[in-house]
Scaffold this active site. Sequence first.
Site, PDB file in Angstrom:
ATOM      1  N   GLU A 208      -2.606   0.020  -0.536  1.00 23.50           N
ATOM      2  CA  GLU A 208      -2.497  -1.398  -0.513  1.00 23.50           C
ATOM      3  C   GLU A 208      -2.566  -1.856  -1.914  1.00 23.50           C
ATOM      4  OE1 GLU A 208      -4.151  -3.805   2.913  1.00 23.50           O
ATOM      5  OE2 GLU A 208      -5.058  -1.947   3.225  1.00 23.50           O
TER       6      GLU A 208
ATOM      7  N   SER B 124      -2.746  -4.412   6.290  1.00 21.10           N
ATOM      8  CA  SER B 124      -1.207  -4.777   5.630  1.00 21.10           C
ATOM      9  C   SER B 124      -0.086  -4.077   6.729  1.00 21.10           C
ATOM     10  CB  SER B 124      -1.044  -4.387   4.134  1.00 21.10           C
ATOM     11  OG  SER B 124      -1.920  -5.331   3.221  1.00 21.10           O
TER      12      SER B 124
ATOM     13  N   ASP C   1      -8.190 -11.996  13.494  1.00 22.43           N
ATOM     14  CA  ASP C   1      -6.798 -12.212  14.212  1.00 22.43           C
ATOM     15  C   ASP C   1      -7.192 -12.136  15.864  1.00 22.43           C
ATOM     16  OD1 ASP C   1      -6.243 -12.286  11.882  1.00 22.43           O
ATOM     17  OD2 ASP C   1      -5.366 -10.519  11.660  1.00 22.43           O
TER      18      ASP C   1
ATOM     19  N   GLU D 135      -8.538  -8.069  15.357  1.00 21.55           N
ATOM     20  CA  GLU D 135      -8.864  -7.381  14.376  1.00 21.55           C
ATOM     21  C   GLU D 135      -9.709  -8.255  13.414  1.00 21.55           C
ATOM     22  OE1 GLU D 135      -6.047  -4.842  12.461  1.00 21.55           O
ATOM     23  OE2 GLU D 135      -5.551  -6.371  11.025  1.00 21.55           O
TER      24      GLU D 135
ATOM     25  N   ASN E 248     -10.332  -8.970   9.371  1.00 26.01           N
ATOM     26  CA  ASN E 248     -10.031  -8.555   7.794  1.00 26.01           C
ATOM     27  C   ASN E 248     -10.891  -9.349   6.910  1.00 26.01           C
ATOM     28  OD1 ASN E 248      -8.582  -8.192   5.478  1.00 26.01           O
ATOM     29  ND2 ASN E 248      -6.242  -8.074   6.501  1.00 26.01           N
TER      30      ASN E 248
ATOM     31  N   SER F  84      -0.555 -17.120   1.186  1.00 29.13           N
ATOM     32  CA  SER F  84      -1.315 -16.357   2.267  1.00 29.13           C
ATOM     33  C   SER F  84      -1.808 -17.367   3.288  1.00 29.13           C
ATOM     34  CB  SER F  84      -2.129 -15.313   1.838  1.00 29.13           C
ATOM     35  OG  SER F  84      -1.688 -14.486   0.956  1.00 29.13           O
TER      36      SER F  84
END
Length: 358
Positions: free
Chosen positions: A15, A185, A295, A308, A310, A319
């Site tokens: 990433e 990602s 999420d 999940e 993050n 974003s």
Amino acid sequence: MKTKLYVLYGGKSVEHEVSLKTAVTVLLSIDETRYEVYPVYISRDGLWCTPGHLSKEDLTVERLIAEPAFHDPARSIGEILSGVMALPGPKVVLPLLHGSNGEDGTVQGLLELLNVPYVGNGVLASALTLDKAMSKQVLAQADIQQTEYKVCRFEEWRTNEEAVLRDVEHLIGYPCYVKPASLGSSIGISRCLNRGELLTGIREAFYYDNKLVIEREVVGREIQVAVIGNERPLASLPGEFIHDHTFFNYESKYMDKRLTMSIPAKLADGLTQRIRELAIRAYQAHGCEGLARVDFFLGREGDLFLNEINALPGFTNFSMYPVMWERTDGTAYSELIEKLIGHAIARHKNKQTLQYTR
């Protein structure tokens, strides 16, 4: 005296590019009347260096990349720690490192040893949230609903591929998703409709990690919530991306210009508050501090599954995380950075009250 702000970006991670994009946006938004900014680039090989002062007028991803003076990781880190981060005066670190070797507790452990305040989650929360397999155990303990899943380690796969495939087909079924346990990602993730695709997906995912999570597909919507704070975290209004992708992979996530955000997400009465409460429950169950994006999957029958957490979500000005806060309470991007720095300093100050001798 200005506070010295050390911005870490890049990293030994797949990433790496995502981190560079985040760093450009953040550096352009820092209030230089309050902070003396020191950018620190970490190469793909884990070498630390600095490009020096970067003018906002010509700041680009390319300008962020520096050439390390030393090609030994220990020496390169030592030079940055002794020559840049040891400067006197108040300081705070802003790690913008996505994925492995940055979002997983490794850098956080180093910053703890240096006894400096840093933005984002601590060692344990960072490690737990990046490792999807461990996170699922935490969520199960907290009695938060998830979709069916199986954890597969490389040794299990190497010794008995057929048994793993049978387990997935019996416990999970198709369609299913194969994910490296400790990546973000959407890198290395495959949507599998049959045994051939499952076999290919597992083999590909093992290029990135020695542990995988294989999950049953939830047909429906993906709802996201931004959470901020330490002991008393706050959750934003939920949001979602409107798109027509069956599988929201890396390319569709970062390169599809047609994506649009729906914030707040259009949800049935009472569901918005329930999702915000669940997001905070999950955040606290993992011991998160600073920030995280949580999420969820919302199935067609109204079932809610936590997907999940993050711990360092995408943080460019387009974003989901910063936009959700702007549309929740009007917090501008630069103000959000200030809030996160404030939470970092407050957490560090609180830890200084702990006693380490008897």
